[in-house]
Design a protein around this motif. Structure first.
Motif, PDB file in Angstrom:
ATOM      1  N   LYS A  59       0.235 -25.807 -29.935  1.00 44.15           N
ATOM      2  CA  LYS A  59       0.958 -26.809 -30.727  1.00 44.15           C
ATOM      3  C   LYS A  59       2.110 -26.133 -31.474  1.00 44.15           C
ATOM      4  CE  LYS A  59      -1.887 -30.273 -29.972  1.00 44.15           C
ATOM      5  NZ  LYS A  59      -1.471 -31.544 -29.438  1.00 44.15           N
TER       6      LYS A  59
ATOM      7  N   GLU B  56       5.262 -26.925 -31.998  1.00 43.46           N
ATOM      8  CA  GLU B  56       6.090 -27.754 -32.873  1.00 43.46           C
ATOM      9  C   GLU B  56       5.372 -28.046 -34.179  1.00 43.46           C
ATOM     10  OE1 GLU B  56       5.418 -28.698 -29.650  1.00 43.46           O
ATOM     11  OE2 GLU B  56       7.326 -28.205 -28.703  1.00 43.46           O
ATOM     12  N   ALA B  57       4.109 -28.456 -34.106  1.00 44.91           N
ATOM     13  CA  ALA B  57       3.340 -28.768 -35.314  1.00 44.91           C
ATOM     14  C   ALA B  57       3.135 -27.521 -36.169  1.00 44.91           C
ATOM     15  CB  ALA B  57       1.984 -29.387 -34.940  1.00 44.91           C
TER      16      ALA B  57
ATOM     17  N   ALA C 127       5.105 -24.786 -36.248  1.00 40.64           N
ATOM     18  CA  ALA C 127       6.402 -24.417 -36.834  1.00 40.64           C
ATOM     19  C   ALA C 127       6.776 -25.360 -37.974  1.00 40.64           C
ATOM     20  CB  ALA C 127       7.494 -24.426 -35.760  1.00 40.64           C
ATOM     21  N   LYS C 128       6.509 -26.636 -37.798  1.00 42.67           N
ATOM     22  CA  LYS C 128       6.814 -27.613 -38.838  1.00 42.67           C
ATOM     23  C   LYS C 128       6.050 -27.295 -40.123  1.00 42.67           C
ATOM     24  CE  LYS C 128       6.727 -32.570 -39.752  1.00 42.67           C
ATOM     25  NZ  LYS C 128       6.369 -33.900 -39.224  1.00 42.67           N
TER      26      LYS C 128
END
Length: 183
Positions: free
Chosen positions: A168, A170-171, A173-174
């Protein structure tokens, strides 16, 4: 850091690397700005810790058998560690495991035995993010760990396992960027 000319940095460590990051922040607090501890557990009760340490017996390594059952078993473990990953993504950590014939915890033997209580006491005011994949069965007592870190916060990445930064990205890094951008 000296070689790169960096006086202070944010530090992120994952699983065994989280304990290394914690140790760095403890021993050199002036060099660590914010600390991100991913996939690490809180301090276990003494009995639980002793049982876990005994389970790390280095003499009991997986042996490759002629039928290939050990290879199939290892593939099953890595599929469970990375529930959202493709076969190609699982292949690299799997091959590392079977080619070095390590038990699941052998690579982390030293850091898993480290008594982190003194480090945690010194980090209670350090701005810290605890991260965990929702399906990471290696993490325990993180809620207790958060209580120790007075300036900490916690994020659980949904439907992610042991290798959440691969599963995951993107999650993950966010969550990291949100923490680093916050006051």
């Amino acid at each position: 850091l000296d070689y790169l000319g960096i006086s202070k940095a944010h530090v992120l460590g994952n699983h065994g690397g989280a304990l290394i990051a914690m140790n760095l922040a403890w021993k050199h607090p002036q060099r660590v700005n914010r600390l991100i501890l991913s996939g690490t557990s809180g301090v276990k009760e003494e009995k639980e810790s002793e049982e876990f340490t005994e389970s790390l017996d280095l003499e009991r390594r997986n042996q490759v058998d002629i039928e290939g059952k050990s290879l199939s078993d290892a593939w099953g473990r890595y599929r469970a560690y990375m529930p959202n990953s493709s076969a190609e993504e699982i292949l690299i950590p799997y091959l590392n495991n079977v080619t070095t014939r390590l038990r699941p915890y052998d690579a982390h033997y030293g850091v898993l035995r480290w008594d982190r209580r003194h480090a945690l006491a010194s980090l209670k005011d350090k701005r810290t993010l605890l991260m965990q994949g929702e399906r990471d069965d290696f993490v325990s007592h993180q809620e207790t760990l958060l209580k120790t870190l007075l300036n900490g916060e916690r994020v659980v990445v949904e439907n992610a396992g042991v290798f959440m930064f691969f599963e995951k990205p993107e999650a993950s890094a966010k969550a990291v960027l949100k923490f680093l951008d916050s006051q």
